[in-house]
Write a protein that holds these residues in place. Structure first.
Motif, short mmCIF file in Angstrom:
data_model
loop_
_atom_site.label_atom_id
_atom_site.label_comp_id
_atom_site.label_asym_id
_atom_site.label_seq_id
_atom_site.Cartn_x
_atom_site.Cartn_y
_atom_site.Cartn_z
N LEU A 67 66.31 70.64 37.44
CA LEU A 67 66.72 70.04 36.17
C LEU A 67 66.94 68.54 36.32
CD1 LEU A 67 69.35 72.73 35.04
CD2 LEU A 67 66.86 72.82 34.93
N THR A 68 67.02 67.85 35.20
CA THR A 68 67.21 66.40 35.25
C THR A 68 68.59 66.02 35.78
OG1 THR A 68 67.80 66.52 32.91
CG2 THR A 68 65.57 65.79 33.44
N PHE A 69 69.57 66.89 35.58
CA PHE A 69 70.91 66.65 36.12
C PHE A 69 71.64 67.98 36.28
CE2 PHE A 69 70.90 65.78 31.51
CZ PHE A 69 71.78 66.75 31.06
N VAL A 70 72.79 67.95 36.91
CA VAL A 70 73.57 69.17 37.15
C VAL A 70 73.96 69.80 35.81
CG1 VAL A 70 75.68 70.13 38.16
CG2 VAL A 70 74.46 68.27 39.32
N PRO A 71 73.64 71.06 35.59
CA PRO A 71 73.89 71.69 34.29
C PRO A 71 75.35 72.05 34.08
CG PRO A 71 73.00 73.30 35.80
CD PRO A 71 72.96 71.99 36.54
N SER A 72 75.69 72.33 32.83
CA SER A 72 77.06 72.71 32.49
C SER A 72 77.30 74.19 32.74
CB SER A 72 77.33 72.40 31.01
OG SER A 72 76.41 73.08 30.18
N PHE A 73 76.25 75.00 32.82
CA PHE A 73 76.42 76.43 33.06
C PHE A 73 76.60 76.70 34.55
CE2 PHE A 73 71.82 75.60 32.54
CZ PHE A 73 71.36 75.93 33.81
N GLY A 74 77.10 77.90 34.87
CA GLY A 74 77.38 78.24 36.25
C GLY A 74 76.76 79.56 36.67
N LYS A 75 76.94 79.90 37.93
CA LYS A 75 76.40 81.14 38.48
C LYS A 75 76.97 82.34 37.73
CE LYS A 75 75.99 83.69 42.84
NZ LYS A 75 76.31 83.70 44.29
N GLY A 76 76.09 83.30 37.43
CA GLY A 76 76.50 84.50 36.73
C GLY A 76 76.42 84.41 35.22
N GLN A 77 76.23 83.20 34.71
CA GLN A 77 76.16 83.02 33.27
C GLN A 77 74.75 83.30 32.75
OE1 GLN A 77 78.44 78.97 33.11
NE2 GLN A 77 78.66 79.93 31.11
N SER A 78 74.69 83.64 31.46
CA SER A 78 73.42 83.84 30.78
C SER A 78 72.97 82.51 30.18
CB SER A 78 73.58 84.89 29.68
OG SER A 78 72.37 85.07 28.97
N VAL A 79 71.68 82.19 30.36
CA VAL A 79 71.16 80.93 29.82
C VAL A 79 69.86 81.19 29.07
CG1 VAL A 79 72.20 79.43 31.55
CG2 VAL A 79 69.96 80.43 31.99
N HIS A 80 69.57 80.31 28.14
CA HIS A 80 68.33 80.40 27.37
C HIS A 80 67.34 79.36 27.91
CE1 HIS A 80 70.08 83.09 24.39
NE2 HIS A 80 71.14 82.30 24.37
N GLY A 81 66.10 79.79 28.08
CA GLY A 81 65.05 78.89 28.53
C GLY A 81 63.96 78.78 27.49
N GLU A 82 63.32 77.63 27.45
CA GLU A 82 62.20 77.42 26.53
C GLU A 82 61.14 76.57 27.21
OE1 GLU A 82 61.19 75.94 21.96
OE2 GLU A 82 63.27 76.05 22.67
N LEU A 83 59.90 77.03 27.14
CA LEU A 83 58.78 76.32 27.75
C LEU A 83 58.29 75.17 26.89
CD1 LEU A 83 56.45 79.27 28.84
CD2 LEU A 83 58.12 78.08 30.26
N ASP A 84 57.68 74.19 27.53
CA ASP A 84 56.84 73.23 26.84
C ASP A 84 55.52 73.97 26.60
OD1 ASP A 84 54.90 71.31 26.23
OD2 ASP A 84 55.83 69.77 27.47
N TRP A 85 55.39 74.58 25.42
CA TRP A 85 54.27 75.48 25.17
C TRP A 85 52.93 74.75 25.13
CZ3 TRP A 85 52.38 79.95 25.80
CH2 TRP A 85 51.23 80.34 25.11
#
Length: 231
Positions: A67-85
């Motif tokens: 990632l461009t920088f350290v994310p706000s989410f942590g281990k064990g959390q659910s995250v949403h991803g989206e591609l550059d389609w």
């Protein structure tokens, strides 16, 4: 092991996953749609939890998202991803175009692949050819474009490694062999080509568009390079 959603759902653009590892700005998920760089094919980019993914690579049996920088989410959390389609689909088109070209050169002049780079702006393929006749190569590109108009379906499936290696037409690499997996993933352009390959491809040839030959280069005694783009 990261589940390869990109194999199961190559046309999906969004997904949800659980963070399994987090090391600074590098993230490992339990599953992902992001295709990692490898085999001469550029990687997917996009966003993860709202943060830009700028690189995706393999790390043993895991897939690492940088990632461009350290994310706000942590281990064990659910995250949403989206591609550059737009990027993903163009890479799929480029890759299938490369398979089509390599199938024609293999059939016509028994040329095998010695290298490749599938990218967004342009792509290249290297072949072990003694002679490099531009008119002949232009004819092969024209043949590929004619086949695209016939719109054959492209499908993928797995085959036992032992069985696959008994069929030389499935391995069009001059010097390398497929990964040492028990099963090999096969990409088939119906009626035209079958190759062992782990990359992502379009579902029908018409999605490719038109292949444009950019330039040819001699890269050694029997190594010839072909650059192409899509219109």
């Amino acid at each position: 092991m990261t589940r390869k959603l990109y194999w199961d759902e190559p046309y999906s653009r969004k997904f949800t996953a659980t963070v399994e590892e987090l090391d600074g700005n590098n993230v490992v998920l339990d599953r992902t749609l992001f295709y990692p760089r490898g085999g001469g094919v550029s990687c997917d980019i996009g966003t993860l939890g709202g943060t830009s993914v700028v690189e995706t690579i393999r790390s043993e049996d895991k897939i690492l998202h940088s990632l461009t920088f350290v994310p706000s989410f942590g281990k064990g959390q659910s995250v949403h991803g989206e591609l550059d389609w737009e990027r993903r689909h163009r890479l799929m088109r480029m890759h299938t175009a490369g398979h089509l070209l390599s199938a024609i050169l293999y059939t016509k002049v028994n040329a095998r692949i010695t290298g490749n780079q599938i990218d967004v702006d342009r792509s290249r393929m290297d072949f072990n050819l003694e002679a490099f006749d531009r008119a002949q190569i232009e004819g092969f590109v024209q043949e590929a474009n004619s086949l695209i108009q016939k719109d054959a379906a492209v499908k993928t499936y797995f085959m036992e490694r032992e069985e696959a290696l008994k069929r030389p037409e499935l391995v069009k690499l001059a010097e390398a062999f497929p990964p040492a997996e028990k099963q090999l993933r096969i990409v088939e352009i119906e009626g035209i080509d079958k190759q062992a390959d782990g990359g992502l491809h379009v579902q029908k040839l018409s999605e490719i568009g038109t292949i444009q030959l950019l330039k040819l280069e001699n890269k050694g005694k029997t190594n010839r390079r072909l650059y192409y783009d899509l219109q």
